[in-house]
Design a protein around this motif. Structure first.
Motif, PDB file in Angstrom:
ATOM      1  N   LEU A 196      41.271  -7.484  -2.410  1.00 56.83           N
ATOM      2  CA  LEU A 196      41.352  -8.193  -1.128  1.00 56.83           C
ATOM      3  C   LEU A 196      42.262  -7.476  -0.142  1.00 56.83           C
ATOM      4  O   LEU A 196      41.934  -7.325   1.029  1.00 56.83           O
ATOM      5  N   HIS A 197      43.393  -7.015  -0.635  1.00 55.12           N
ATOM      6  CA  HIS A 197      44.376  -6.411   0.252  1.00 55.12           C
ATOM      7  C   HIS A 197      43.844  -5.115   0.868  1.00 55.12           C
ATOM      8  O   HIS A 197      43.918  -4.917   2.091  1.00 55.12           O
ATOM      9  N   LEU A 198      43.295  -4.244   0.035  1.00 56.48           N
ATOM     10  CA  LEU A 198      42.775  -2.960   0.532  1.00 56.48           C
ATOM     11  C   LEU A 198      41.607  -3.169   1.484  1.00 56.48           C
ATOM     12  O   LEU A 198      41.469  -2.474   2.495  1.00 56.48           O
ATOM     13  N   LEU A 199      40.761  -4.148   1.143  1.00 54.10           N
ATOM     14  CA  LEU A 199      39.577  -4.407   1.949  1.00 54.10           C
ATOM     15  C   LEU A 199      39.985  -4.960   3.328  1.00 54.10           C
ATOM     16  O   LEU A 199      39.451  -4.532   4.363  1.00 54.10           O
ATOM     17  N   THR A 200      40.937  -5.867   3.317  1.00 51.68           N
ATOM     18  CA  THR A 200      41.435  -6.441   4.582  1.00 51.68           C
ATOM     19  C   THR A 200      42.019  -5.339   5.453  1.00 51.68           C
ATOM     20  O   THR A 200      41.732  -5.244   6.649  1.00 51.68           O
ATOM     21  N   ASP A 201      42.819  -4.502   4.850  1.00 48.19           N
ATOM     22  CA  ASP A 201      43.452  -3.401   5.562  1.00 48.19           C
ATOM     23  C   ASP A 201      42.405  -2.453   6.156  1.00 48.19           C
ATOM     24  O   ASP A 201      42.518  -2.018   7.307  1.00 48.19           O
ATOM     25  N   ALA A 202      41.363  -2.153   5.361  1.00 51.02           N
ATOM     26  CA  ALA A 202      40.327  -1.223   5.830  1.00 51.02           C
ATOM     27  C   ALA A 202      39.572  -1.809   7.021  1.00 51.02           C
ATOM     28  O   ALA A 202      39.275  -1.104   7.986  1.00 51.02           O
TER      29      ALA A 202
END
Lengths: 418, 418
Positions: free
Chosen positions: B46-52
């Motif tokens: 979730l964190h990486l996807l949100t950031d991307a």
């Protein structure tokens, strides 16, 4: 310990070729229990590449960068790395000498632009596989960066020889890695998972991966530890236990493909093979002859697409075709016997069926396939029903036929003590 | 107007499957003269996807996000989008009804977790291809985001139906796009580029792409403009001029593969075909029978791997084999004649050669292949030399044989007015 992959090349972001390097590295890393945060694919753009490297060293312990190491103007990886990490470039004399030697060996003239290939960032270590394209590695604070060529064969060579061992050692100092891939046919992923669950007491410390690879299922076993002989012994034992559970569903161990194994067995036993195909239309012959040296045991095959060809070339009685139809057990049996006779072969394999999309009936729907295997003692037949499109039915029919022969030959080899 | 692609799924960053969606979208975008900055592949995080997503909307006019739209806990795309763009989720009643209907049609029971599939960010527009998995699009400031399922067939359907037309219209309002892919065999990329350079006066406004696709070369033509009939006319004219320059090197126009075209011609002319193969080992038969309905014109083939099989099944005189060898023009000729006879076929194609890696000699090195084509009037033979490994030699031999037959049949069709 997490890492990431950056691959560069305008051919990748224009869809001209599919990225093969990141997928290869991702799989090998996963097998080695090393995990990836992500993969970034960029065109030949200095700004984007510099930015990606700068961000990567902030969040990843290891970064694998492929592509952009060549001598042309669109090869920007080294410049981007120098800019991102604030490093100077220097001319590596050893690397330059290697490049000159390589060119000379291939009778290629020196060009000034090749000197670019020997420019690497200060502090970098050249990764030299000997006579092939080099890469380099670099430590930056707490991160390790590996720069590899974009040509898949060159990339894989360097990845396996330098990158993976270095990362395994970084993640688990003093440890080594033992890995193998097993091929199975006849068990799906879920069934295989169940079998492996029963073997759990024996697979402690072994990372297990499942890879559906139509029509087979591939299983990867990875163990990490201080002693290679102990790791090998542990994987050997697990493989043996699995073989005990699943029997001949496990393909091997002498070869990874059915056609290679069939070849090994036939050569060992001094036997020959012929084939009669209808719905597989040559696929069976093509797989058998894809093995170099197949002419030692493979005599040939008849692709009998028309009924007349079955009669004329395979000596299938015409009354049989009229009575039972071309797709039937008696016809498959006659085809196998015919192929055995006309080729003077020890074994003959026959396939007849309805690959579709048309030609099915309520009694024999699309996907119905009859196989026959003639051995020196007689002929056996099997009726099967495969699901899928025309191509999948053909692949499954050929695979199942080869698998049947492989099992029969393995049995014969065990009886004869081979 | 530049964009980017984000694909998600842990199967991608563990190398379990190769990413097919990004490559497909990249190619289609490139064909439509839309350019990509990069592709990001992430696991289910979730964190990486949100950031991307957050970074993407800052730098890209369009963002295509595939995967992570399913009903399970590792499907995080919608949550990440809501978080990144600071949007609330709402339950789309229309979408919910469609999901219920879809399940009912497939006799699948309703489960509470399916309700998640109807939760989309506020302001989103559902992309519904009718009866298949939906996606949605979303405008955020100056960027457009497209969320598509990760299953390649579903993704492609939505991409072609909704995303590409929307982007073409966004880049060039009121314009439409006309695209075609041409297949060529016998010209490499560089040669084809030269031909296209000569046609430059007629290709203005047409974007040209070159895609090597062993053993063929594929050429893409894309035109964008206000009038579809004008675009079609312009591409038709360019295709015609190209065909005039390269002749039968251009495969088509009735079909894209040699085996399909051979089938079209044989059926039109009411003729039949048989095959005799040695080094290609069934590959030629397999390609011919991969076309549904091939039994209308393809009678069958003999894979004569052993000399005895050439004698017994194809009536090749044994003295010919002794005198000229199995790999020779006289043997190829006799094989073609034999196949024509035993199958009672109008045409017969024969291949004999040395695929390697062993079996070569100074007179006949690895890669030497003899082809023969028997027609109702007589037999012609050709000697060729292919470079590559065993598999490549086999592929090139089969392709060249099929191509020869295709040209001969095209010629016959022109003479007969078909």
């Amino acid at each position: 310990m997490r890492g990431e992959i950056i691959t560069t090349g305008s051919e990748l972001i224009t869809g001209r070729v599919a990225d093969a390097n990141a997928c290869y590295a991702a799989r090998r890393l996963h097998e080695a229990c090393l995990s990836l945060q992500g993969i970034t694919i960029l065109g030949d753009d200095l700004h984007l590449l510099t930015d990606a490297i700068r961000r990567a060293v902030h969040r990843s312990r290891f970064i694998i960068i492929t592509g952009g190491l060549g001598p042309t103007d669109d090869d920007l990886t080294v410049a981007a790395a120098a800019q991102a990490l604030n490093l100077k470039l220097f001319l590596d004399e050893g690397l330059l000498a290697r490049i000159r030697r390589c060119l000379a060996e291939r009778h290629l003239p020196w060009q000034e632009r090749y000197a670019r290939l020997a420019l690497i960032p200060q502090g970098a270590t050249v990764l030299d596989p000997g006579g092939r394209a080099c890469g380099f590695s670099l430590r930056h604070h707490n991160s390790w960066l590996f720069f590899l060529p974009g040509v898949p064969q060159e990339m894989r060579l360097l990845f396996d020889a330098f990158v993976l061992p270095a990362l395994v050692n970084l993640a688990s100092p003093g440890q080594c890695l033992e890995h193998r891939t097993l091929h199975l046919f006849g068990l799906n992923e879920a069934q295989l998972q169940e079998v492996m669950a029963q073997l759990a007491p024996f697979s402690q410390g072994v990372a297990i991966g499942y890879y559906p690879n139509f029509p087979e299922t591939h299983l990867t076993l990875t163990a990490i530890g201080p002693s290679r002989p102990a790791l090998t012994a542990s994987l050997d034992r697990l493989t043996q236990l699995l073989a005990h559970k699943v029997g001949d569903t496990l393909i091997g161990p002498e070869a990874d493909t059915l056609e290679e194994l069939v070849g090994v067995r036939l050569r060992d036993l001094g036997l020959t093979l012929a084939v009669a195909e209808s719905c597989t239309g040559g696929l069976l012959c093509q797989r058998l002859t894809s093995v170099a040296g197949a002419s030692d045991y493979f005599l040939g095959g008849v692709v009998a697409y028309s009924n007349q060809a079955k009669i004329d070339l395979l000596r299938v009685p015409s009354h049989l075709l009229e009575k039972s139809g071309a797709v039937s057990a008696p016809t498959a049996e006659a085809m196998a016997k015919g192929a055995q006779e006309v080729f003077h072969a020890s074994f003959a394999l026959a396939v007849t069926g309805i690959a579709g999309p048309t030609g099915g009936s309520p009694q024999k729907p699309v996907g119905t396939v009859f196989l026959a295997l003639a051995n020196p003692q007689g002929v056996d037949t099997r009726r099967l029903h495969f699901h899928g499109d025309r191509e999948q039915v053909r692949i499954l029919a050929a695979q199942t036929a080869l698998d049947w022969l492989r099992r029969e030959l393995s049995h014969a080899a065990r009886l004869s003590g081979h």
